[in-house]
Motif scaffolding. Structure first.
Motif, mmCIF file in Angstrom:
data_model
loop_
_atom_site.group_PDB
_atom_site.id
_atom_site.type_symbol
_atom_site.label_atom_id
_atom_site.label_comp_id
_atom_site.label_asym_id
_atom_site.label_seq_id
_atom_site.Cartn_x
_atom_site.Cartn_y
_atom_site.Cartn_z
ATOM 1 N N ALA A 1 0.828 -1.200 0.000
ATOM 2 C CA ALA A 1 0.000 0.000 0.000
ATOM 3 C C ALA A 1 0.866 1.255 0.000
ATOM 4 N N SER A 2 1.987 1.216 0.710
ATOM 5 C CA SER A 2 2.904 2.355 0.728
ATOM 6 C C SER A 2 3.530 2.586 -0.649
ATOM 7 N N ARG A 3 3.910 1.503 -1.316
ATOM 8 C CA ARG A 3 4.489 1.639 -2.660
ATOM 9 C C ARG A 3 3.445 2.132 -3.655
ATOM 10 N N LEU A 4 2.187 1.697 -3.478
ATOM 11 C CA LEU A 4 1.121 2.188 -4.349
ATOM 12 C C LEU A 4 0.945 3.688 -4.195
ATOM 13 N N ARG A 5 1.021 4.153 -2.962
ATOM 14 C CA ARG A 5 0.880 5.600 -2.740
ATOM 15 C C ARG A 5 2.032 6.362 -3.383
ATOM 16 N N GLU A 6 3.242 5.834 -3.271
ATOM 17 C CA GLU A 6 4.390 6.509 -3.889
ATOM 18 C C GLU A 6 4.223 6.603 -5.406
ATOM 19 N N SER A 7 3.791 5.514 -6.026
ATOM 20 C CA SER A 7 3.597 5.527 -7.481
ATOM 21 C C SER A 7 2.483 6.478 -7.869
ATOM 22 N N ALA A 8 1.397 6.496 -7.070
ATOM 23 C CA ALA A 8 0.283 7.395 -7.367
ATOM 24 C C ALA A 8 0.696 8.853 -7.211
ATOM 25 N N GLU A 9 1.532 9.145 -6.200
ATOM 26 C CA GLU A 9 2.032 10.510 -6.018
ATOM 27 C C GLU A 9 2.847 10.962 -7.231
ATOM 28 N N LEU A 10 3.739 10.099 -7.685
ATOM 29 C CA LEU A 10 4.548 10.433 -8.856
ATOM 30 C C LEU A 10 3.669 10.646 -10.081
ATOM 31 N N PHE A 11 2.699 9.760 -10.261
ATOM 32 C CA PHE A 11 1.813 9.887 -11.413
ATOM 33 C C PHE A 11 1.016 11.178 -11.340
ATOM 34 N N GLN A 12 0.545 11.514 -10.145
ATOM 35 C CA GLN A 12 -0.262 12.727 -9.979
ATOM 36 C C GLN A 12 0.558 13.981 -10.250
ATOM 37 N N SER A 13 1.782 14.018 -9.747
ATOM 38 C CA SER A 13 2.586 15.233 -9.866
ATOM 39 C C SER A 13 3.326 15.320 -11.194
ATOM 40 N N ASP A 14 3.836 14.181 -11.684
ATOM 41 C CA ASP A 14 4.655 14.210 -12.893
ATOM 42 C C ASP A 14 3.842 14.215 -14.176
ATOM 43 N N GLU A 15 2.645 13.623 -14.135
ATOM 44 C CA GLU A 15 1.867 13.505 -15.364
ATOM 45 C C GLU A 15 0.563 14.280 -15.325
ATOM 46 N N MET A 16 -0.211 14.154 -14.240
ATOM 47 C CA MET A 16 -1.510 14.810 -14.205
ATOM 48 C C MET A 16 -1.402 16.313 -14.025
ATOM 49 N N ARG A 17 -0.499 16.765 -13.161
ATOM 50 C CA ARG A 17 -0.351 18.208 -12.952
ATOM 51 C C ARG A 17 0.077 18.930 -14.224
ATOM 52 N N PRO A 18 1.105 18.472 -14.912
ATOM 53 C CA PRO A 18 1.463 19.151 -16.159
ATOM 54 C C PRO A 18 0.346 19.102 -17.197
ATOM 55 N N ALA A 19 -0.376 17.983 -17.286
ATOM 56 C CA ALA A 19 -1.445 17.870 -18.283
ATOM 57 C C ALA A 19 -2.584 18.827 -17.985
ATOM 58 N N ASN A 20 -2.760 19.194 -16.722
ATOM 59 C CA ASN A 20 -3.793 20.156 -16.383
ATOM 60 C C ASN A 20 -3.347 21.592 -16.616
ATOM 61 N N ASP A 21 -2.091 21.780 -16.958
ATOM 62 C CA ASP A 21 -1.594 23.100 -17.356
ATOM 63 C C ASP A 21 -1.767 23.201 -18.866
ATOM 64 N N PRO A 22 -2.618 24.119 -19.351
ATOM 65 C CA PRO A 22 -2.918 24.166 -20.789
ATOM 66 C C PRO A 22 -1.699 24.238 -21.685
#
Length: 738
Positions: free
Chosen positions: A619-640
């Motif tokens: 569960a801890s590793r899942l959170r780490e991967s989700a954090e990276l995915f959220q910050s590295d991929e989703m955040r930039p994609a939400n920037d037009p």
């Protein structure tokens, strides 16, 4: 990403061109953005029903879990590559010195004036063109605040009320095909495209010619399920209510029933204790109908009921005799006084100590094949037409109680279609295709939705991004209750916070991921689709057992117009749901939260005595991967300015399939296969682990618990691998471009 095609020979009657993905192509987003603006945290654009204030949710789920704050990752690969112009590319113009000529000055003056005029004209043309031209949002699907308001403001409570009353008049028909045809006609008249009726011949378990009965052996008294004596007058008084007071797909026959441990558990009397009922509901003398069918046509388990399919002989789904009875009959069987309040507190129905009762049950039902009809209509998307947002309601089911909740469901989905089509006529369309479904056969185990889902399973697995349920929108009038997948809870929390019509009654967000007893079942448990539903409930009902939501009472027991006389609650539900639908259907990046899934998993394991070190570590590793995915991929994609069409498509493909990892192969009866959902809103642990733990305590072996732990472990591991693979794909694309 690999995309699987569905061949033409898999099409069933009623197949829509929008479910055939071969001819659909995703078109590129045409977006222009300021390339020098720095990355910013994505905000929430809100539409408000009664207020103009703007606030931030600020990760309420993280705060509730009391977990360490999450810092966005700073990896440079999150930024999309930018095209840079060559700085040394300069075009030089050479001009000879003007000749000394008396006319030169006049020429220069004319040229200068002409340049000034052209310059001013260009500014004016550009200004008015920008001002008067339609917004780019209508083509790209990016809905702004004004567009939300314009679409949803046309939904009025009076129109919903009128539609509801017209629909209630249709229930007299025993064949739901007639109601389906009227719904199709209405949707088509509003402009909805490709509205069709999809029929399935399915096995239904129907009441017999005479109602069931329960006889008390000690006195010989015979009662009908509602507590009335077995007499001809009682049958005439409420013939339909008596006939439809049964458990669909129960065993038939006659059984003498005493204490369960002495009889080998041969029969069951189901009742709802009045102490568990909301104060607004007086159902002590009402019986009800339930279905023992977990979902779909019992004669074709796991495959669609289309012509030529093999039919299994399954007249009943259990060897038990099951009969629902009213609370008043229970009180008569165990000889309890009418007044059971002690110091103002309700006393549950219980057999006195050291006493037993012997009763005889008589159940008569029949099984036969009947036609169940779904109504399905499409609003085709302009940018991602092969991605579907399904909006589901249900209509009256033949051979069941003439209830009113289906009319509420149908009325609000029709109101939303009307509002959308008014905007479509002005040239707007959503990015993604919206599929509107009115399901048949819901009362017998969500048969219509299951058969349609099984019929188009391959297409739906690939294309559905979300399911929005409009099932039974008003069940009470005291509190707004929201059920949502973990990935959608943040979006739903925004809507609850900004659109609460009575702020004094909803000080905190009431959102859970609990099992829903409606047609969302197939999409949650077999497709792993993110799902949400808004309803108005009674607070007492939410605190009671989840069984309440499975009991189907007759129409006179629960009157919709008494709970919501002005239909303001209906209007609120469809506007809240409409915002979610529009946002999912129209935002370039799906508004799903990957990190919330990981937080939900960690929260489910907190304080769970069955949790193992391996589970917690995963569960801890899942959170780490989700954090990276959220910050590295989703955040930039939400920037037009960081969006690229191919990366947006890749990102959305990952987002829409996040919950599929949590579908387990085997779940206990009555439990969801999607383990992210709880049995009710009162527990926060994985339901299959709680059930296995209770089972283990009564047995010497812990095999059941070990199997459940393995299911949860494999699900968490699959989700962690899924997120990591997504990150690797994006990194490979970035490296390839370099």
């Amino acid at each position: 990403m690999a995309y699987q095609k569905v061949s033409g020979d898999q099409r069933a009657p009623g197949h829509s061109q929008y479910l055939d993905n071969d001819d659909l192509q995703a078109t590129a987003l045409d977006l222009e953005w300021d390339m020098e603006k720095e990355l910013e945290e994505p905000g929430f654009d809100q539409f408000q029903l009664n207020s103009a204030e703007n606030q931030n949710l600020e990760n309420s789920e993280t705060a509730d879990l009391n977990l360490d704050p999450i810092q966005p990752a700073t990896s440079p690969k999150g930024r999309f590559q930018r095209l840079q112009e060559e700085s040394d590319y300069v075009t030089h113009y050479t001009r000879s010195a003007p000749k000394s000529n008396p006319c030169n000055f006049c020429r220069l003056l004319k040229i200068f004036c002409m340049a000034i005029i052209l310059f001013i004209s260009g500014i004016l043309i550009g200004y008015y063109s920008h001002k008067n031209c339609p917004s780019n949002a209508t083509s790209s699907g990016t809905l702004d605040l004004q567009l939300y308001q314009e679409i949803l403001k046309t939904i009025q409570s009076e129109d919903i009320k009128k539609s509801f009353r017209n629909l209630v008049q249709l229930y007299k028909s025993e064949d739901d095909t007639e109601i389906s045809k009227k719904i199709k006609t209405q949707w088509t008249s509003l402009g909805l495209e490709d509205v069709q009726l999809v029929n399935y011949s399915v096995l239904l378990n129907l009441p017999g010619l005479s109602p069931s009965s329960v006889t008390l052996s000690s006195s010989g008294q015979c009662f009908h399920p509602n507590g009335q004596p077995c007499s001809e007058e009682a049958r005439k008084w409420s013939s339909q209510d008596l006939l439809y007071s049964y458990a669909a797909y129960s065993a038939n026959g006659i059984l003498e029933l005493s204490l369960l441990e002495k009889t080998g558990f041969g029969g069951v009397l189901l009742y709802i204790d009045p102490c568990d009922l909301p104060k607004t509901a007086n159902l002590s003398y009402n019986t009800f109908m339930v279905s023992l069918n977990p979902g779909g046509d019992p004669s074709t388990p796991g495959y669609p009921s289309i012509d030529g399919s093999f039919r299994q002989n399954r007249s009943n789904l259990t060897s038990l005799l099951v009969q629902p009875i009213s609370a008043s009959l229970v009180a008569k069987l165990i000889s309890l006084p009418k007044d059971r309040t002690t110091n103002g507190a309700c006393s549950p129905l219980e057999l006195p100590n050291n006493e037993e009762r012997i009763v005889n049950m008589k159940i008569q039902t029949v099984t036969k094949f009947e036609t169940v009809t779904n109504v399905v209509g499409y609003l085709k998307g302009v940018t991602f037409p092969d991605r579907y947002v399904i909006v589901g309601s249900h209509h009256h089911t033949a051979h069941s109680y003439n209830r009113q909740e289906w009319a509420s469901s149908t009325a609000i989905i029709t109101a939303f279609i009307r509002a959308l089509m008014l905007r479509v006529k002005k040239g707007w369309r959503p990015d993604r295709t919206i599929v509107f479904c009115s399901w048949g056969g819901t009362a017998f185990g969500n048969i219509g939705s299951y058969e349609w889902g099984e019929d188009f399973r391959k297409v739906l697995q690939r294309n559905v991004v979300a399911y929005i349920s409009l099932h039974s929108p008003v069940r009470g009038n005291s509190t707004l209750h929201s059920v949502a997948s973990p990935s959608l809870q943040q979006l739903v929390a925004e809507k609850n916070k900004f659109n609460c019509p009575r702020r004094d009654q909803c000080p905190k967000t009431n959102i859970s991921s609990e099992q829903m007893q409606d047609d969302a079942d197939y999409f949650i448990n077999h497709l792993g689709v993110p799902t949400m539903r808004f309803t108005y409930e009674d607070i007492r009902a939410l605190e009671g057992p989840s069984f309440l939501s499975e009991a189907l009472f007759p129409k006179h027991a629960i009157k919709v117009e008494e709970m919501d006389p002005f239909f303001n609650l209906h209007e609120t539900i469809i506007k809240l749901s409409g915002e979610v639908i529009l946002q999912i259907a129209s935002e370039p990046v799906l508004p799903f939260n990957a990190l919330d899934i990981a937080l939900e998993v960690q929260n489910n394991l907190k304080g769970d005595q069955t949790s193992t070190p391996q589970l917690l570590a995963l569960a801890s590793r899942l959170r780490e991967s989700a954090e990276l995915f959220q910050s590295d991929e989703m955040r930039p994609a939400n920037d037009p300015k960081e969006r690229a069409p191919i990366r947006v498509r890749m990102l959305n493909d990952i987002l829409q399939d996040m919950e599929k990892s949590f579908l387990v192969q085997h779940a206990p009866p009555g439990f969801y296969r999607n383990i992210l959902y709880h049995l009710d809103g009162k527990t926060s642990q994985f339901s299959i682990l709680l059930e296995a733990w209770e089972h283990c305590k009564s047995l010497a072996s812990n095999e059941t618990l070990q199997e459940a732990l393995s299911e949860v472990l494999n699900s968490i591991n699959a989700a962690q691998v899924y997120f990591k693979a997504g990150l690797d794909v994006f990194e490979s694309v970035l490296v390839g471009k370099n």
